[in-house]
Design a protein around this motif. Structure first.
Motif, PDB file in Angstrom:
ATOM      1  N   LEU A   1       0.829  -1.206   0.000  1.00 11.94           N
ATOM      2  CA  LEU A   1       0.000   0.000   0.000  1.00 11.94           C
ATOM      3  C   LEU A   1       0.861   1.253   0.000  1.00 11.94           C
ATOM      4  O   LEU A   1       0.539   2.240  -0.677  1.00 11.94           O
ATOM      5  N   MET A   2       1.969   1.215   0.735  1.00 10.81           N
ATOM      6  CA  MET A   2       2.879   2.365   0.778  1.00 10.81           C
ATOM      7  C   MET A   2       3.471   2.629  -0.608  1.00 10.81           C
ATOM      8  O   MET A   2       3.609   3.793  -1.014  1.00 10.81           O
ATOM      9  N   CYS A   3       3.786   1.573  -1.341  1.00 11.66           N
ATOM     10  CA  CYS A   3       4.309   1.752  -2.710  1.00 11.66           C
ATOM     11  C   CYS A   3       3.297   2.489  -3.586  1.00 11.66           C
ATOM     12  O   CYS A   3       3.652   3.426  -4.314  1.00 11.66           O
ATOM     13  N   PHE A   4       2.044   2.079  -3.517  1.00 13.24           N
ATOM     14  CA  PHE A   4       1.017   2.738  -4.331  1.00 13.24           C
ATOM     15  C   PHE A   4       0.795   4.187  -3.899  1.00 13.24           C
ATOM     16  O   PHE A   4       0.635   5.069  -4.742  1.00 13.24           O
ATOM     17  N   VAL A   5       0.792   4.439  -2.611  1.00 13.87           N
ATOM     18  CA  VAL A   5       0.563   5.807  -2.121  1.00 13.87           C
ATOM     19  C   VAL A   5       1.702   6.723  -2.549  1.00 13.87           C
ATOM     20  O   VAL A   5       1.471   7.866  -2.957  1.00 13.87           O
ATOM     21  N   VAL A   6       2.925   6.236  -2.490  1.00 14.06           N
ATOM     22  CA  VAL A   6       4.070   7.062  -2.892  1.00 14.06           C
ATOM     23  C   VAL A   6       4.024   7.343  -4.391  1.00 14.06           C
ATOM     24  O   VAL A   6       4.349   8.445  -4.843  1.00 14.06           O
ATOM     25  N   LEU A   7       3.606   6.372  -5.176  1.00 14.01           N
ATOM     26  CA  LEU A   7       3.505   6.595  -6.615  1.00 14.01           C
ATOM     27  C   LEU A   7       2.422   7.610  -6.973  1.00 14.01           C
ATOM     28  O   LEU A   7       2.542   8.326  -7.963  1.00 14.01           O
ATOM     29  N   VAL A   8       1.367   7.681  -6.183  1.00 14.68           N
ATOM     30  CA  VAL A   8       0.258   8.589  -6.475  1.00 14.68           C
ATOM     31  C   VAL A   8       0.586  10.027  -6.076  1.00 14.68           C
ATOM     32  O   VAL A   8       0.034  10.964  -6.626  1.00 14.68           O
ATOM     33  N   GLN A   9       1.523  10.203  -5.158  1.00 10.75           N
ATOM     34  CA  GLN A   9       1.836  11.552  -4.676  1.00 10.75           C
ATOM     35  C   GLN A   9       2.294  12.464  -5.802  1.00 10.75           C
ATOM     36  O   GLN A   9       2.893  12.023  -6.780  1.00 10.75           O
TER      37      GLN A   9
ATOM     38  N   THR B   1      -6.577  16.714  -1.341  1.00  9.20           N
ATOM     39  CA  THR B   1      -6.059  15.438  -1.821  1.00  9.20           C
ATOM     40  C   THR B   1      -4.610  15.273  -1.394  1.00  9.20           C
ATOM     41  O   THR B   1      -4.209  14.205  -0.927  1.00  9.20           O
ATOM     42  N   THR B   2      -3.821  16.311  -1.522  1.00 11.08           N
ATOM     43  CA  THR B   2      -2.419  16.259  -1.128  1.00 11.08           C
ATOM     44  C   THR B   2      -2.294  16.016   0.367  1.00 11.08           C
ATOM     45  O   THR B   2      -1.457  15.232   0.800  1.00 11.08           O
ATOM     46  N   ASP B   3      -3.118  16.694   1.173  1.00  8.78           N
ATOM     47  CA  ASP B   3      -3.081  16.486   2.617  1.00  8.78           C
ATOM     48  C   ASP B   3      -3.450  15.051   2.983  1.00  8.78           C
ATOM     49  O   ASP B   3      -2.806  14.440   3.836  1.00  8.78           O
ATOM     50  N   PHE B   4      -4.468  14.513   2.338  1.00 10.56           N
ATOM     51  CA  PHE B   4      -4.891  13.147   2.636  1.00 10.56           C
ATOM     52  C   PHE B   4      -3.797  12.145   2.290  1.00 10.56           C
ATOM     53  O   PHE B   4      -3.483  11.256   3.081  1.00 10.56           O
ATOM     54  N   ILE B   5      -3.184  12.291   1.124  1.00 15.39           N
ATOM     55  CA  ILE B   5      -2.140  11.352   0.696  1.00 15.39           C
ATOM     56  C   ILE B   5      -0.915  11.484   1.598  1.00 15.39           C
ATOM     57  O   ILE B   5      -0.290  10.484   1.965  1.00 15.39           O
ATOM     58  N   GLU B   6      -0.579  12.714   1.983  1.00 14.99           N
ATOM     59  CA  GLU B   6       0.565  12.909   2.872  1.00 14.99           C
ATOM     60  C   GLU B   6       0.304  12.291   4.244  1.00 14.99           C
ATOM     61  O   GLU B   6       1.176  11.625   4.811  1.00 14.99           O
ATOM     62  N   LYS B   7      -0.905  12.475   4.763  1.00 17.39           N
ATOM     63  CA  LYS B   7      -1.248  11.875   6.064  1.00 17.39           C
ATOM     64  C   LYS B   7      -1.282  10.355   5.980  1.00 17.39           C
ATOM     65  O   LYS B   7      -0.861   9.662   6.913  1.00 17.39           O
ATOM     66  N   LEU B   8      -1.760   9.836   4.853  1.00 18.60           N
ATOM     67  CA  LEU B   8      -1.778   8.389   4.667  1.00 18.60           C
ATOM     68  C   LEU B   8      -0.352   7.838   4.608  1.00 18.60           C
ATOM     69  O   LEU B   8      -0.060   6.789   5.189  1.00 18.60           O
ATOM     70  N   THR B   9       0.552   8.555   3.957  1.00 18.43           N
ATOM     71  CA  THR B   9       1.948   8.124   3.880  1.00 18.43           C
ATOM     72  C   THR B   9       2.578   8.082   5.266  1.00 18.43           C
ATOM     73  O   THR B   9       3.225   7.109   5.645  1.00 18.43           O
TER      74      THR B   9
ATOM     75  N   VAL C   1       4.346   5.088  10.186  1.00 14.31           N
ATOM     76  CA  VAL C   1       4.265   4.845  11.631  1.00 14.31           C
ATOM     77  C   VAL C   1       3.754   3.432  11.897  1.00 14.31           C
ATOM     78  O   VAL C   1       4.266   2.716  12.767  1.00 14.31           O
ATOM     79  N   PHE C   2       2.742   3.010  11.134  1.00 10.74           N
ATOM     80  CA  PHE C   2       2.198   1.660  11.286  1.00 10.74           C
ATOM     81  C   PHE C   2       3.277   0.612  11.040  1.00 10.74           C
ATOM     82  O   PHE C   2       3.391  -0.366  11.787  1.00 10.74           O
ATOM     83  N   MET C   3       4.092   0.815  10.005  1.00 10.64           N
ATOM     84  CA  MET C   3       5.145  -0.144   9.688  1.00 10.64           C
ATOM     85  C   MET C   3       6.200  -0.202  10.789  1.00 10.64           C
ATOM     86  O   MET C   3       6.708  -1.277  11.119  1.00 10.64           O
ATOM     87  N   VAL C   4       6.535   0.923  11.381  1.00 10.45           N
ATOM     88  CA  VAL C   4       7.503   0.937  12.482  1.00 10.45           C
ATOM     89  C   VAL C   4       6.948   0.197  13.696  1.00 10.45           C
ATOM     90  O   VAL C   4       7.630  -0.623  14.310  1.00 10.45           O
ATOM     91  N   VAL C   5       5.680   0.463  14.029  1.00 15.92           N
ATOM     92  CA  VAL C   5       5.062  -0.180  15.189  1.00 15.92           C
ATOM     93  C   VAL C   5       4.958  -1.690  14.971  1.00 15.92           C
ATOM     94  O   VAL C   5       5.269  -2.486  15.869  1.00 15.92           O
ATOM     95  N   ILE C   6       4.541  -2.102  13.791  1.00 18.04           N
ATOM     96  CA  ILE C   6       4.421  -3.534  13.497  1.00 18.04           C
ATOM     97  C   ILE C   6       5.806  -4.196  13.508  1.00 18.04           C
ATOM     98  O   ILE C   6       5.952  -5.329  13.963  1.00 18.04           O
ATOM     99  N   SER C   7       6.826  -3.501  13.037  1.00 16.16           N
ATOM    100  CA  SER C   7       8.181  -4.055  13.066  1.00 16.16           C
ATOM    101  C   SER C   7       8.644  -4.314  14.495  1.00 16.16           C
ATOM    102  O   SER C   7       9.222  -5.358  14.804  1.00 16.16           O
ATOM    103  N   ILE C   8       8.394  -3.367  15.365  1.00 21.31           N
ATOM    104  CA  ILE C   8       8.780  -3.527  16.773  1.00 21.31           C
ATOM    105  C   ILE C   8       7.965  -4.639  17.427  1.00 21.31           C
ATOM    106  O   ILE C   8       8.505  -5.477  18.160  1.00 21.31           O
ATOM    107  N   ALA C   9       6.669  -4.681  17.151  1.00 21.02           N
ATOM    108  CA  ALA C   9       5.823  -5.733  17.727  1.00 21.02           C
ATOM    109  C   ALA C   9       6.234  -7.107  17.215  1.00 21.02           C
ATOM    110  O   ALA C   9       6.229  -8.089  17.969  1.00 21.02           O
ATOM    111  N   THR C  10       6.616  -7.190  15.957  1.00 19.14           N
ATOM    112  CA  THR C  10       7.039  -8.467  15.383  1.00 19.14           C
ATOM    113  C   THR C  10       8.308  -8.970  16.050  1.00 19.14           C
ATOM    114  O   THR C  10       8.469 -10.173  16.264  1.00 19.14           O
TER     115      THR C  10
END
Length: 122
Positions: A15-23, A46-54, A59-68
């Protein structure tokens, strides 16, 4: 639990790959193809939403990495693969001779019955 975290991490990465490509980049990026969404919400929203999603995905990936790292399956016994191999080799090769060499044969009754080379049968 570990497998669930790994699956979530892979989905977030895709999902992060797609969001970065859309920016919207300096050259326009792929966001120019999504011009209809810019008309609905406005370019700035639209720019604010995509930036917040990125940032949210990051943050989600960092948290999941630590939890894993806390739920990684651990080996229950305190032994090493090398030690297990040495024990197995000791069972199959009691003299620790290199592979390909036969273990010396033990003397049998036949060997005791044969006379020594200097002895002559009279």
């Amino acid at each position: 639990m570990y497998l669930l975290f790994v699956v979530l991490m892979v989905l977030a990465a895709i999902l992060m790959c797609f969001v970065v490509l859309v920016q919207n980049s300096k050259g326009g990026g792929l966001s120019s193809a999504f011009a209809s969404s810019n008309q609905i919400m406005g370019v700035r929203k639209t720019t604010d939403f995509i930036e917040k999603l990125t940032w949210g995905l990051a943050v989600f990936m960092v948290v999941i990495s630590i939890a894993t790292s806390y739920v990684i399956p651990h080996q229950t016994t305190n032994s090493s693969v090398i030690m297990e191999q040495a024990i197995e080799e000791q069972k199959t090769n009691p003299l620790n001779a290199p592979a390909g060499f036969d273990a010396p044969q033990t003397e049998t009754q036949d060997a005791a019955a044969t006379p020594a080379p200097g002895d002559s049968a009279k």
